[in-house]
Enzyme design. Structure first.
Site, mmCIF file in Angstrom:
data_model
loop_
_atom_site.group_PDB
_atom_site.id
_atom_site.type_symbol
_atom_site.label_atom_id
_atom_site.label_comp_id
_atom_site.label_asym_id
_atom_site.label_seq_id
_atom_site.Cartn_x
_atom_site.Cartn_y
_atom_site.Cartn_z
ATOM 1 N N LYS A 80 0.828 -1.210 0.000
ATOM 2 C CA LYS A 80 0.000 0.000 0.000
ATOM 3 C C LYS A 80 0.859 1.254 0.000
ATOM 4 O O LYS A 80 0.660 2.183 -0.799
ATOM 5 C CB LYS A 80 -0.911 0.006 1.228
ATOM 6 N N CYS A 103 -18.563 7.475 6.068
ATOM 7 C CA CYS A 103 -18.652 6.019 6.195
ATOM 8 C C CYS A 103 -17.681 5.535 7.263
ATOM 9 O O CYS A 103 -16.708 4.821 6.995
ATOM 10 C CB CYS A 103 -18.360 5.353 4.852
#
Length: 353
Positions: A253, A323
């Protein structure tokens, strides 16, 4: 004495029934039989008392040893595993190349799919992503002002700027953007360059980056990374994925985000906990994934390449503001009517009475 010998033989016969498997006992019984035979005693034949025992003058015969067939074991070389964890010794085989170098085979193993390989697209993806970008148009999430792209000194030389980007990503793991940004400011004020990090003790680096998550481990990784960059990359960072994941504490990542921010090259999708969570909630993966790395591979199978450079920043900010992992603000979300997980994580009110 003959009576005593008979009694002894009877006792040995009774004892031998219990320990018939003992080779030493059978030998002693056979010896007693031979002695009694020389004295003229009559002994009853028994499976435990062989009357045809060989004489003491004949040496015992050894059973011929049979050779076992030789088994050949074929050892095949295992395929190299994907880079899940950084291995510092890999960096020794990496040579510095120009930033314009194309992605090689080593990069492809970590990148996964350089282009989408599946024609499958989640239902309502375009609609949901457009509404997420609409909710993110103000760019006022923590990642927008304190993310890795904002933590570098833009007036510094290119190699220093790239090194600072790498350090900010290294510190960001398991740490909020606010804490990472504060640690990066203290490091820049101290002098965030490769030679200066090498000259600074690990304890001093730890005090500068505290309280980022796992600050002791990150201080050690930063020292080791600076030494590798100074020795093998001329105080710059590797220009490819394989070189980046070989550095201590750098995973896929971070490597993909570093390639995008530092080198302006799209090599894959940077998937953190926010992208992982939202992709599973919106069913942007064919089947639920358990780790961010699994989510990255699943997204790269179908997500159009034009979104690879923007989806991380869009979803991270969306995950920080709406979210949320616990108590998401579903009532204020533009996709609440078609969201597969509407209301997930929202605490239900207890009924009165």
């Amino acid at each position: 004495w003959q009576l005593t010998l008979r009694i002894l033989i009877c006792w040995l016969e009774k004892k031998s029934k219990i320990m018939a498997s003992s080779a030493g006992l059978r030998k002693r019984i056979a010896t007693a039989v031979r002695v009694s035979a020389t004295e003229g005693l009559t002994i009853k034949s028994s499976p435990y008392f062989p009357t045809d025992a060989p004489s003491s003058s004949e040496p015992p015969r050894k059973k011929p040893r049979t050779k076992r067939p030789r088994v050949e074991v074929k050892i095949e070389k295992c395929e190299q595993e994907d880079f899940a964890i950084a291995k510092p010794n890999i960096a020794s085989s990496i040579k510095l190349e120009s930033p314009d170098a194309s992605i090689g085979d080593e990069d492809a193993e970590v990148c996964g799919n350089i282009a989408p390989t599946s024609s499958w697209i989640p239902p309502r993806f375009e609609e949901h992503y457009a509404k997420i970008r609409e909710m993110r148009k103000d760019r006022n999430a923590p990642v927008d002002s304190m993310g890795a792209e904002c933590c570098q000194d833009h007036s510094a030389p290119d190699n220093v700027r790239r090194f600072q980007t790498l350090v900010s990503l290294l510190l960001s793991s398991m740490t909020k953007d606010e804490v990472t940004a504060a640690a990066m400011k203290k490091l820049r004020d101290h002098g965030l360059t490769v030679p200066n990090v090498i000259a600074t003790s690990e304890a001093d680096i730890g005090s500068l980056i505290y309280p980022v998550g796992f600050w002791k481990t990150k201080a050690a990784n930063l020292k080791r990374t600076a030494a590798i960059l100074h020795e093998r990359f001329h105080d710059d960072i590797p220009p490819d994925i394989a070189g980046l994941v070989a550095l201590p504490g750098i995973g896929p990542k971070m490597a993909h985000l570093c390639m995008l921010i530092a080198w302006d090259k799209v090599t894959g999708i940077g998937v953190d906990t926010h992208v992982h969570r939202i992709s599973n909630r919106l069913k942007w993966v064919r089947k639920p994934t358990k780790t961010p790395e699994d989510t990255r591979k699943a997204l790269e199978e179908w997500l159009p390449r034009k979104y690879w450079s923007t989806i991380n920043l869009d979803l991270v900010g969306f995950g920080q503001q709406r979210c949320l992992p616990v108590g998401p603000k579903c009532t204020d979300c533009l996709i609440r009517e078609t969201c597969p997980k509407f209301g997930v994580g929202v605490k239900k009110e207890k009924k009165a009475g």
